[in-house]
Design an enzyme around this catalytic site. Structure first.
Site, PDB file in Angstrom:
ATOM      1  N   ASP A   1       0.048 -23.216  19.543  1.00 34.65           N
ATOM      2  CA  ASP A   1      -0.728 -24.293  18.935  1.00 34.65           C
ATOM      3  C   ASP A   1       0.089 -25.576  18.972  1.00 34.65           C
ATOM      4  O   ASP A   1       1.291 -25.550  18.660  1.00 34.65           O
ATOM      5  CB  ASP A   1      -1.075 -23.950  17.480  1.00 34.65           C
ATOM      6  CG  ASP A   1      -2.491 -24.366  17.099  1.00 34.65           C
ATOM      7  OD1 ASP A   1      -3.043 -25.256  17.769  1.00 34.65           O
ATOM      8  OD2 ASP A   1      -3.040 -23.794  16.143  1.00 34.65           O
TER       9      ASP A   1
ATOM     10  N   HIS B   1      -2.306 -33.540  21.919  1.00 36.29           N
ATOM     11  CA  HIS B   1      -2.435 -32.757  20.695  1.00 36.29           C
ATOM     12  C   HIS B   1      -2.330 -31.249  20.933  1.00 36.29           C
ATOM     13  O   HIS B   1      -2.503 -30.471  20.002  1.00 36.29           O
ATOM     14  CB  HIS B   1      -3.750 -33.089  19.993  1.00 36.29           C
ATOM     15  CG  HIS B   1      -3.802 -34.489  19.482  1.00 36.29           C
ATOM     16  ND1 HIS B   1      -3.316 -34.848  18.245  1.00 36.29           N
ATOM     17  CD2 HIS B   1      -4.238 -35.642  20.054  1.00 36.29           C
ATOM     18  CE1 HIS B   1      -3.469 -36.143  18.068  1.00 36.29           C
ATOM     19  NE2 HIS B   1      -4.022 -36.650  19.147  1.00 36.29           N
TER      20      HIS B   1
END
Length: 467
Positions: free
Chosen positions: A369, A162
């Site tokens: 991110d 992730h």
């Protein structure tokens, strides 16, 4: 064949968030996504309870809430220091977010990381039935697949990362890099949020380990690994409903009333150096200096719940942001206006939905991110007849999907942030609607259900990987 024909789906992650309220402010985007998957499939969610114990026994605490069965274990203080605060968040997290200046390398960290993954494997292995499919989540558990294989687990095992995967030369800074990547070949399928992270992983495996790539299949010796880019989404239907709830409507009215006719810019981020909060404040300060005529027409609401308080770099960013917000407010505030409202606490998701809806601009500026679900939540919460504008870092995973509607910026450039704020404030309603519809189509069509189905079907071998 759907996952229903299998015995169960076993999800394993560092922390387990037992659902008590789907709008709980304590639940992050991943927790909500995994709980949604387990509600549809029979299964179990295993991981650390977040609690400590004097002596690790492997005792499992089972609970069931809102259709989700959870199984948690407590860890020793040394485990937490070395595995979680140490290797996961002082070594891997900064390195994988391109912050080699903050990464710390200690053998004790790496040893504790492997020890805890072995403990997880020892504990969960007896719970895995022969027909179960196992889905392991994130950077805390890179070697868990290998640990399960060593204990005789022959099930299909998938892994999803992730966070970003760093470029090959950056990963080479990690002393155990080659060993870490070899561990990943004990999985059947690995998923990343973007093609960029996927390509970086394949590049390391090919150049440094001698793996070969054929389509979406990596081969290293006898081991065959399927790789895919599978961007996670939000539970769009649920979030849209939440944005119309009484709680959301109340939050919307409160924010509109407190704005006193001014436009609100909102940022919602966990307090982390990867989120670009210092750069965001500097960009907003540049806006205040460069466009004095716009100054009192807007304010920035920055919601930043603290996290990982035991890690020194997180203590430093909190102190830095408190100093910056005080300095900017001191320089620009007037008796009836404060340019930054800086809040160090989290809010329930339905309340956030109302806050997002009240904001003319969503400011999402991470330096790096894996995805960033706040950007998608902001889009989902907007009024279709009068939507706000999303300003998004081009270094967020979400930028790939939302680039058709968001204003993309380089978060390192205060000037780009400043100019984007002015562009958003002056944007005509027709353009705002057109941009919003483009993003909303993606948010709805590539939601969390789409993400989960693509991965689980690939893990079961029922779909061509990468479709």
């Amino acid at each position: 064949m759907e996952c229903h024909s299998l015995s169960r789906l076993i999800i394993i992650s560092n922390r387990v968030s037992a659902p008590t309220d789907s709008n709980s402010g304590a639940q992050g985007g991943l927790a909500v996504a995994l709980a949604a998957a387990l509600r549809e499939y029979k299964g179990m969610w295993f991981g650390w309870s977040g609690e400590t114990t004097d002596h690790f026994t492997g005792h499992i605490n089972f609970q069931r809430a809102q259709g989700v069965t959870t199984a948690t274990v407590d860890l020793e203080e040394q485990d937490i220091d070395e595995y979680y605060n140490g290797y996961a968040n002082r070594t891997l997290w900064p390195l994988f977010h391109y912050r080699i200046d903050l990464a710390e390398y200690e053998r004790g960290f790496a040893g504790g990381y492997q020890r805890v993954n072995d403990r997880f494997a020892d504990t969960v292995r007896p719970l895995i039935d022969p027909d179960d499919v196992v889905w392991i989540q994130d950077y805390h558990m890179f070697p868990l697949g290998s640990s399960l294989r060593a204990r005789g687990c022959k099930n299909r095992i998938g892994f999803f990362l992730h966070i970003p995967w760093p470029p090959r030369r950056l990963l080479g800074v990690l002393p155990e890099a080659a060993e870490l990547v070899r561990h990943l070949f004990d999985y059947d399928v690995i998923g990343f949020h973007t093609e960029e992270w996927l390509e970086s992983f394949c590049d390391y495996a090919i150049v440094e380990l001698g793996a070969t790539l054929d389509g979406h299949t990596l081969t290293l010796g006898e081991r065959v690994l399927h790789v895919m880019a599978d961007p996670i989404g939000i539970d769009a239907t649920e979030f849209i409903e939440a944005s119309h709830s009484p709680t959301a409507r109340l939050a919307f009215r409160r924010m509109r009333d407190s704005a006193v006719g001014r436009d609100m810019i909102v940022g919602v981020d966990r307090l982390d150096y990867s989120k670009g909060l210092e750069e965001r404040f500097l960009g907003y300060e540049r806006f205040l200096k460069t466009y004095p005529e716009e100054r009192k027409e807007v304010f920035l609401l920055q919601i930043a719940p603290p996290s990982r308080g035991a890690v020194e770099s997180y203590q430093k960013i909190r102190a830095a942001l408190e100093g910056m917000s005080g300095r900017i407010n001191g320089a620009f505030a007037d008796v009836d206006w404060v340019p930054i409202r800086y809040v160090n606490q989290g809010y329930p998701r339905d309340q956030l939905a109302g806050i997002y809806r009240a904001a003319r601009i969503g400011l999402v500026t991470p330096l790096r991110d894996g995805m960033n679900l706040v950007a998608k939540e902001y889009v989902a919460a907007q009024d279709p007849e009068d939507p706000g504008v999303l300003i998004l870092s081009r270094f967020a995973g979400a930028a790939t999907q939302l680039q058709g509607g968001a204003i993309l910026i380089n978060p390192y450039s205060a000037e780009e942030i400043s100019d984007a704020i002015v562009q958003a404030l002056k944007m005509p309603r027709d353009e705002r609607i057109t941009r919003w519809r483009t993003m909303m189509d993606n948010v709805v069509n590539e939601d969390v259900v789409w993400w989960r189905k693509r991965f689980t079907q690939a893990l079961m071998g029922d779909a061509k990987v990468g479709e």
